[in-house]
Design a protein around this motif. Sequence first.
Motif, mmCIF file in Angstrom:
data_model
loop_
_atom_site.group_PDB
_atom_site.id
_atom_site.type_symbol
_atom_site.label_atom_id
_atom_site.label_comp_id
_atom_site.label_asym_id
_atom_site.label_seq_id
_atom_site.Cartn_x
_atom_site.Cartn_y
_atom_site.Cartn_z
ATOM 1 N N ARG A 86 0.853 -1.199 0.000
ATOM 2 C CA ARG A 86 0.000 0.000 0.000
ATOM 3 C C ARG A 86 0.881 1.239 0.000
ATOM 4 N NH1 ARG A 86 -4.595 -0.437 4.154
ATOM 5 N NH2 ARG A 86 -5.433 -1.565 2.381
ATOM 6 N N CYS A 87 0.442 2.239 -0.749
ATOM 7 C CA CYS A 87 1.181 3.511 -0.765
ATOM 8 C C CYS A 87 0.795 4.306 0.480
ATOM 9 C CB CYS A 87 0.846 4.305 -2.023
ATOM 10 S SG CYS A 87 1.535 5.973 -1.992
ATOM 11 N N PRO A 88 1.783 4.721 1.294
ATOM 12 C CA PRO A 88 1.453 5.478 2.505
ATOM 13 C C PRO A 88 0.926 6.878 2.196
ATOM 14 C CG PRO A 88 3.832 5.338 2.231
ATOM 15 C CD PRO A 88 3.222 4.500 1.131
ATOM 16 N N LYS A 89 1.137 7.359 0.964
ATOM 17 C CA LYS A 89 0.663 8.705 0.614
ATOM 18 C C LYS A 89 -0.781 8.696 0.135
ATOM 19 C CE LYS A 89 4.758 11.431 -0.535
ATOM 20 N NZ LYS A 89 5.512 12.015 -1.653
ATOM 21 N N CYS A 90 -1.060 7.893 -0.914
ATOM 22 C CA CYS A 90 -2.397 7.954 -1.521
ATOM 23 C C CYS A 90 -3.283 6.781 -1.106
ATOM 24 C CB CYS A 90 -2.284 8.012 -3.041
ATOM 25 S SG CYS A 90 -1.710 6.482 -3.768
ATOM 26 N N GLY A 91 -2.702 5.734 -0.519
ATOM 27 C CA GLY A 91 -3.496 4.621 -0.024
ATOM 28 C C GLY A 91 -3.826 3.547 -1.049
ATOM 29 N N HIS A 100 6.721 0.298 -5.562
ATOM 30 C CA HIS A 100 6.614 1.759 -5.531
ATOM 31 C C HIS A 100 5.261 2.172 -6.100
ATOM 32 C CE1 HIS A 100 10.916 1.006 -5.335
ATOM 33 N NE2 HIS A 100 11.033 2.177 -4.752
ATOM 34 N N CYS A 101 4.734 3.281 -5.618
ATOM 35 C CA CYS A 101 3.420 3.743 -6.059
ATOM 36 C C CYS A 101 3.436 4.127 -7.534
ATOM 37 C CB CYS A 101 2.968 4.933 -5.224
ATOM 38 S SG CYS A 101 1.290 5.460 -5.667
ATOM 39 N N TRP A 102 2.308 3.873 -8.186
ATOM 40 C CA TRP A 102 2.205 4.194 -9.610
ATOM 41 C C TRP A 102 1.625 5.593 -9.859
ATOM 42 C CZ3 TRP A 102 -1.860 -0.023 -11.340
ATOM 43 C CH2 TRP A 102 -3.062 0.201 -10.684
ATOM 44 N N ASN A 103 1.105 6.254 -8.840
ATOM 45 C CA ASN A 103 0.522 7.581 -9.052
ATOM 46 C C ASN A 103 1.619 8.626 -9.185
ATOM 47 O OD1 ASN A 103 -2.226 6.885 -9.043
ATOM 48 N ND2 ASN A 103 -2.160 6.658 -6.813
ATOM 49 N N LEU A 104 1.531 9.427 -10.230
ATOM 50 C CA LEU A 104 2.594 10.398 -10.508
ATOM 51 C C LEU A 104 2.802 11.365 -9.345
ATOM 52 C CD1 LEU A 104 1.949 11.220 -14.269
ATOM 53 C CD2 LEU A 104 3.633 9.657 -13.299
ATOM 54 N N ASN A 105 1.708 11.760 -8.688
ATOM 55 C CA ASN A 105 1.816 12.714 -7.579
ATOM 56 C C ASN A 105 2.602 12.154 -6.395
ATOM 57 O OD1 ASN A 105 0.412 14.606 -8.965
ATOM 58 N ND2 ASN A 105 -1.571 14.154 -7.996
ATOM 59 N N CYS A 106 2.677 10.834 -6.301
ATOM 60 C CA CYS A 106 3.376 10.218 -5.162
ATOM 61 C C CYS A 106 4.873 10.083 -5.429
ATOM 62 C CB CYS A 106 2.760 8.864 -4.843
ATOM 63 S SG CYS A 106 1.064 9.000 -4.265
ATOM 64 N N LYS A 107 5.317 10.419 -6.626
ATOM 65 C CA LYS A 107 6.735 10.439 -6.976
ATOM 66 C C LYS A 107 7.457 9.150 -6.564
ATOM 67 C CE LYS A 107 7.150 15.484 -6.730
ATOM 68 N NZ LYS A 107 6.353 15.644 -7.939
HETATM 69 ZN ZN LIG Z 1 0.633 6.762 -3.876
#
Ligand SMILES: [Zn+2]
Length: 225
Positions: A86-91, A100-107
């Motif tokens: 799970r991404c700790p930033k976007c969930g 690693h997270c795939w959302n661009l905003n999560c870098k």
């Molecule tokens: Zn994320």
Amino acid sequence: MMEQVVLMKNKNNKKKFAYEPKFTERKDYRPEGVKETGLVFVGHEISEDRTVMNQFLHYDQLYTIRHGWNSKFFIGLLEGKIMGTRCPKCGDTWVPVRTHCWNLNCKLERTEWVEMPLTAKVHTWTVAGWSGRSSLKRLPIVLVYAIIGDSKVAIANELHGINPWDVEFGMPLKVVFKPKEQRVGAVTDFHFEPADGWKPSPMTEEKERIKKLVEPVYEWVKTLK
Ligand SMILES: [Zn+2]
């Protein structure tokens, strides 16, 4: 829980970025008599007119698959758990896992491990009516892509305990593990079954069509020795 990248120095005093694991648990379940001879040409055949050649290559080698940061998923299977990340930033959550997270905003934020519920739903499916020799007697096989918990991606596995024509998009599933002593830390350690209490919907034209295609497979499998 964050994994730490340990900065170490080796003999030559060069910095190493990889964590060096110390293996304390080992299990070998190769059947007896398996010899690791590597890749060996064991014969050939040539057509009468000498224009076509087949070569027989024996493929018998021990490979080591290092799962690296994904290891917790496979260790989890041994323990009867589905581990996701799970991404700790976007969930956003993933099974199969992403490091690693795939959302661009999560870098490319590094993900954390989470234990997933043993519930899923069908994203899509197919019915296998033909397969390799080792699985012929198990046909027809229902293969599903299922979403475990709130995962953003689907994982493929077999769906047991259902008529192939009764599978539906979005139907609720449960994750069922093999007995502990039969698990090897592979995705085949579990399969899906319909959730408790789930009932198939009434027959439709499409379900009848699939039934007509699949029923002869059951009859054919009965004739296999
Ligand atoms: Zn994320």
